[in-house]
Design a protein around this motif. Structure first.
Motif, PDB file in Angstrom:
ATOM      1  N   VAL A   9       0.492 138.090  38.553  1.00 10.58           N
ATOM      2  CA  VAL A   9      -0.544 138.420  39.530  1.00 10.58           C
ATOM      3  C   VAL A   9       0.143 139.169  40.667  1.00 10.58           C
ATOM      4  CG1 VAL A   9      -2.161 137.465  41.225  1.00 10.58           C
ATOM      5  CG2 VAL A   9      -1.939 136.386  38.966  1.00 10.58           C
ATOM      6  N   ILE A  10      -0.397 140.342  41.006  1.00 11.62           N
ATOM      7  CA  ILE A  10       0.181 141.129  42.109  1.00 11.62           C
ATOM      8  C   ILE A  10      -0.908 141.375  43.136  1.00 11.62           C
ATOM      9  CG2 ILE A  10       1.362 143.270  42.761  1.00 11.62           C
ATOM     10  CD1 ILE A  10       2.435 143.488  39.910  1.00 11.62           C
ATOM     11  N   SER A  11      -0.780 140.749  44.302  1.00 10.47           N
ATOM     12  CA  SER A  11      -1.780 141.015  45.349  1.00 10.47           C
ATOM     13  C   SER A  11      -1.457 142.355  46.004  1.00 10.47           C
ATOM     14  CB  SER A  11      -1.794 139.882  46.385  1.00 10.47           C
ATOM     15  OG  SER A  11      -0.682 139.976  47.251  1.00 10.47           O
ATOM     16  N   GLY A  12      -2.506 143.071  46.405  1.00 13.82           N
ATOM     17  CA  GLY A  12      -2.284 144.389  47.005  1.00 13.82           C
ATOM     18  C   GLY A  12      -1.703 145.380  46.005  1.00 13.82           C
ATOM     19  N   GLY A  13      -2.085 145.231  44.745  1.00 12.72           N
ATOM     20  CA  GLY A  13      -1.520 146.087  43.690  1.00 12.72           C
ATOM     21  C   GLY A  13      -2.230 147.418  43.517  1.00 12.72           C
ATOM     22  N   ALA A  22       3.192 146.942  39.680  1.00 14.46           N
ATOM     23  CA  ALA A  22       2.265 146.753  38.547  1.00 14.46           C
ATOM     24  C   ALA A  22       2.666 147.666  37.383  1.00 14.46           C
ATOM     25  CB  ALA A  22       0.833 147.032  38.994  1.00 14.46           C
ATOM     26  N   LYS A  23       2.962 148.924  37.694  1.00 19.00           N
ATOM     27  CA  LYS A  23       3.328 149.891  36.639  1.00 19.00           C
ATOM     28  C   LYS A  23       4.645 149.505  35.968  1.00 19.00           C
ATOM     29  CE  LYS A  23       0.935 153.543  39.087  1.00 19.00           C
ATOM     30  NZ  LYS A  23       1.048 154.691  39.974  1.00 19.00           N
ATOM     31  N   LEU A  24       5.622 149.133  36.784  1.00 17.02           N
ATOM     32  CA  LEU A  24       6.932 148.770  36.230  1.00 17.02           C
ATOM     33  C   LEU A  24       6.836 147.494  35.375  1.00 17.02           C
ATOM     34  CD1 LEU A  24       9.963 149.479  36.153  1.00 17.02           C
ATOM     35  CD2 LEU A  24      10.266 148.079  38.200  1.00 17.02           C
ATOM     36  N   PHE A  25       6.137 146.499  35.893  1.00 19.06           N
ATOM     37  CA  PHE A  25       5.984 145.239  35.143  1.00 19.06           C
ATOM     38  C   PHE A  25       5.304 145.514  33.795  1.00 19.06           C
ATOM     39  CE2 PHE A  25       6.007 141.565  38.497  1.00 19.06           C
ATOM     40  CZ  PHE A  25       7.147 142.080  39.075  1.00 19.06           C
ATOM     41  N   ILE A  34      -4.056 142.803  38.846  1.00 22.06           N
ATOM     42  CA  ILE A  34      -4.029 143.310  40.222  1.00 22.06           C
ATOM     43  C   ILE A  34      -5.152 142.635  40.996  1.00 22.06           C
ATOM     44  CG2 ILE A  34      -4.607 145.338  41.625  1.00 22.06           C
ATOM     45  CD1 ILE A  34      -3.253 147.101  39.556  1.00 22.06           C
ATOM     46  N   GLY A  35      -4.811 142.069  42.157  1.00 18.79           N
ATOM     47  CA  GLY A  35      -5.833 141.513  43.057  1.00 18.79           C
ATOM     48  C   GLY A  35      -5.802 142.292  44.355  1.00 18.79           C
ATOM     49  N   ASP A  36      -6.933 142.885  44.733  1.00 21.93           N
ATOM     50  CA  ASP A  36      -6.932 143.734  45.933  1.00 21.93           C
ATOM     51  C   ASP A  36      -8.355 143.847  46.458  1.00 21.93           C
ATOM     52  OD1 ASP A  36      -6.501 146.138  47.727  1.00 21.93           O
ATOM     53  OD2 ASP A  36      -4.559 146.156  46.739  1.00 21.93           O
ATOM     54  N   ILE A  37      -8.472 144.311  47.708  1.00 24.84           N
ATOM     55  CA  ILE A  37      -9.805 144.573  48.255  1.00 24.84           C
ATOM     56  C   ILE A  37     -10.253 146.008  47.949  1.00 24.84           C
ATOM     57  CG2 ILE A  37      -9.997 142.846  50.113  1.00 24.84           C
ATOM     58  CD1 ILE A  37      -8.711 144.869  52.006  1.00 24.84           C
ATOM     59  N   GLY A  54       0.113 150.082  28.708  1.00 26.57           N
ATOM     60  CA  GLY A  54       0.354 148.783  29.347  1.00 26.57           C
ATOM     61  C   GLY A  54      -0.902 147.917  29.394  1.00 26.57           C
ATOM     62  N   LYS A  55      -0.717 146.653  29.825  1.00 24.15           N
ATOM     63  CA  LYS A  55      -1.848 145.731  29.927  1.00 24.15           C
ATOM     64  C   LYS A  55      -2.094 145.401  31.395  1.00 24.15           C
ATOM     65  CE  LYS A  55       0.600 143.801  26.774  1.00 24.15           C
ATOM     66  NZ  LYS A  55       1.375 142.872  26.021  1.00 24.15           N
ATOM     67  N   CYS A  56      -3.289 145.741  31.868  1.00 24.18           N
ATOM     68  CA  CYS A  56      -3.572 145.515  33.293  1.00 24.18           C
ATOM     69  C   CYS A  56      -5.056 145.334  33.518  1.00 24.18           C
ATOM     70  CB  CYS A  56      -3.069 146.711  34.107  1.00 24.18           C
ATOM     71  SG  CYS A  56      -3.243 146.477  35.888  1.00 24.18           S
ATOM     72  N   THR A  57      -5.404 144.319  34.324  1.00 26.76           N
ATOM     73  CA  THR A  57      -6.802 144.137  34.728  1.00 26.76           C
ATOM     74  C   THR A  57      -6.852 144.032  36.248  1.00 26.76           C
ATOM     75  OG1 THR A  57      -6.502 141.776  34.348  1.00 26.76           O
ATOM     76  CG2 THR A  57      -7.709 142.975  32.674  1.00 26.76           C
ATOM     77  N   PHE A  58      -8.042 144.271  36.768  1.00 23.53           N
ATOM     78  CA  PHE A  58      -8.235 144.194  38.227  1.00 23.53           C
ATOM     79  C   PHE A  58      -9.272 143.118  38.537  1.00 23.53           C
ATOM     80  CE2 PHE A  58     -11.380 145.671  41.476  1.00 23.53           C
ATOM     81  CZ  PHE A  58     -10.674 145.241  42.580  1.00 23.53           C
ATOM     82  N   LEU A  59      -8.963 142.316  39.542  1.00 28.09           N
ATOM     83  CA  LEU A  59      -9.935 141.354  40.061  1.00 28.09           C
ATOM     84  C   LEU A  59     -10.020 141.517  41.568  1.00 28.09           C
ATOM     85  CD1 LEU A  59      -9.973 139.709  37.322  1.00 28.09           C
ATOM     86  CD2 LEU A  59     -10.182 137.732  38.792  1.00 28.09           C
ATOM     87  N   LYS A  60     -11.223 141.526  42.085  1.00 28.89           N
ATOM     88  CA  LYS A  60     -11.397 141.653  43.537  1.00 28.89           C
ATOM     89  C   LYS A  60     -10.785 140.415  44.201  1.00 28.89           C
ATOM     90  CE  LYS A  60     -13.763 144.181  46.679  1.00 28.89           C
ATOM     91  NZ  LYS A  60     -15.065 144.026  47.295  1.00 28.89           N
ATOM     92  N   LEU A  61      -9.897 140.650  45.135  1.00 31.99           N
ATOM     93  CA  LEU A  61      -9.238 139.541  45.838  1.00 31.99           C
ATOM     94  C   LEU A  61      -9.039 139.916  47.295  1.00 31.99           C
ATOM     95  CD1 LEU A  61      -7.370 136.854  45.800  1.00 31.99           C
ATOM     96  CD2 LEU A  61      -5.477 138.467  45.535  1.00 31.99           C
TER      97      LEU A  61
END
Ligand SMILES: NC(=O)c1ccc[n+]([C@@H]2O[C@H](COP(=O)([O-])OP(=O)(O)OC[C@H]3O[C@@H](n4cnc5c(N)ncnc54)[C@H](O)[C@@H]3O)[C@@H](O)[C@H]2O)c1
Length: 250
Positions: A9-13, A22-25, A34-37, A54-61
């Protein structure tokens, strides 16, 4: 791959250093959340990662909101059954000095930079400690080490708080095999520093303070975060990793 099948989990991603992480991971085999506003920027970053395999999802945080952290952790556990890595990266800064800073502005910075980190740790730690595995990386700053008259006092105080909060967690959770370290970037080329960097005189004074004679790139911080996230740092906890071109060494 260095993070194969791990869940981070990366806040501010959405952008800046968080997006670089996020990209490197993801390029190292990690499932990234990715959790971000910032919805649009986050979706763009996530889609770029997926386009590159890569594998990546976004959740509003909003890191200040406990409910948002509860939702994000529930999502991660339902989807992947675990969280291996938390990068508390979201942060903001402001202008002003002690005498000119309003209480509202002080609280705004503290809410994101300190309370946001506390809430992230609070909600991720139960699953990490019961799994007896986890790595938390809190993004502080070189300004959490040393004073700088041109910097905002709330920002500096918030980054100092993150530095010692990290050690509290490192010591408390060491026996659960959960590690917690802080990373302290110097000035880095991200949207946060865009206005400051566009002032040529300010930029020249800033660069003059950096022994390496240049500001850092987001990927240079991401590599340090990757080391702490990976099993290569399995015996490393409670450290302060400076990535500052030598600023604090002088
Ligand atoms: N850029 C630098 O020179 C520098 C130096 C030292 C430390 N840092 C720290 O590194 C981290 C990343 O900074 P950056 O330069 O990439 O900044 P940035 O402004 O480019 O990105 C910060 C991200 O945090 C997100 N964010 C802000 N408030 C949030 C909230 N309430 N909830 C969720 N997300 C939120 C933003 O939307 C953005 O995506 C920050 O903690 C910052 O303080 C930056």
């Amino acid at each position: 791959m260095r993070l194969n099948d791990k869940v981070a989990v990366i806040s501010g991603g959405a952008r800046g250093m968080g997006a670089a992480e996020a990209k490197l991971f993801a390029s190292e085999g990690c499932n990234v959340i990715i959790g971000d506003i910032l919805e649009e920027e986050s979706l763009e970053t996530a889609s770029e990662i997926r386009k590159n395999g890569g594998k990546c999802t976004f959740l509003k945080l909003d890191v200040r909101k406990e409910k948002d952290w509860e939702n994000l952790v529930s999502y991660a556990i339902e989807e992947y059954g675990k969280i291996d890595i938390l990068v508390n990266n979201a942060g903001l800064t402001t202008d002003g000095h002690v005498e000119t800073l309003s209480l509202d502005e002080w609280n705004r910075i503290m809410d994101v930079n300190v309370t946001g980190v506390f809430l992230g740790c609070k909600h991720v730690l139960p699953s990490m400690s019961s799994a007896k595995r986890g790595s938390i990386i809190n993004i502080s700053s070189q300004l959490g080490f040393v004073g700088a008259g041109s910097s905002n006092p709330a920002y500096q105080a918030s980054k100092g708080a993150v530095r010692i909060l990290t050690k509290n967690i490192a010591v408390r959770y060491a026996s659960y095999n959960v590690r917690c370290n802080s990373v302290h970037p110097g000035p880095v080329d991200t949207p946060m520093t865009e206005t400051a960097r566009s002032d040529k005189e300010f930029l020249a004074r800033l660069i003059d303070k950096i022994p390496m004679g240049r500001i850092g790139r987001p990927k240079e911080v991401a590599w340090a975060v990757l080391y702490l996230a990976s099993d290569e740092s399995s015996y490393v906890t409670g450290i302060e990793l400076l990535v500052d071109g030598g600023w604090v060494a002088q």
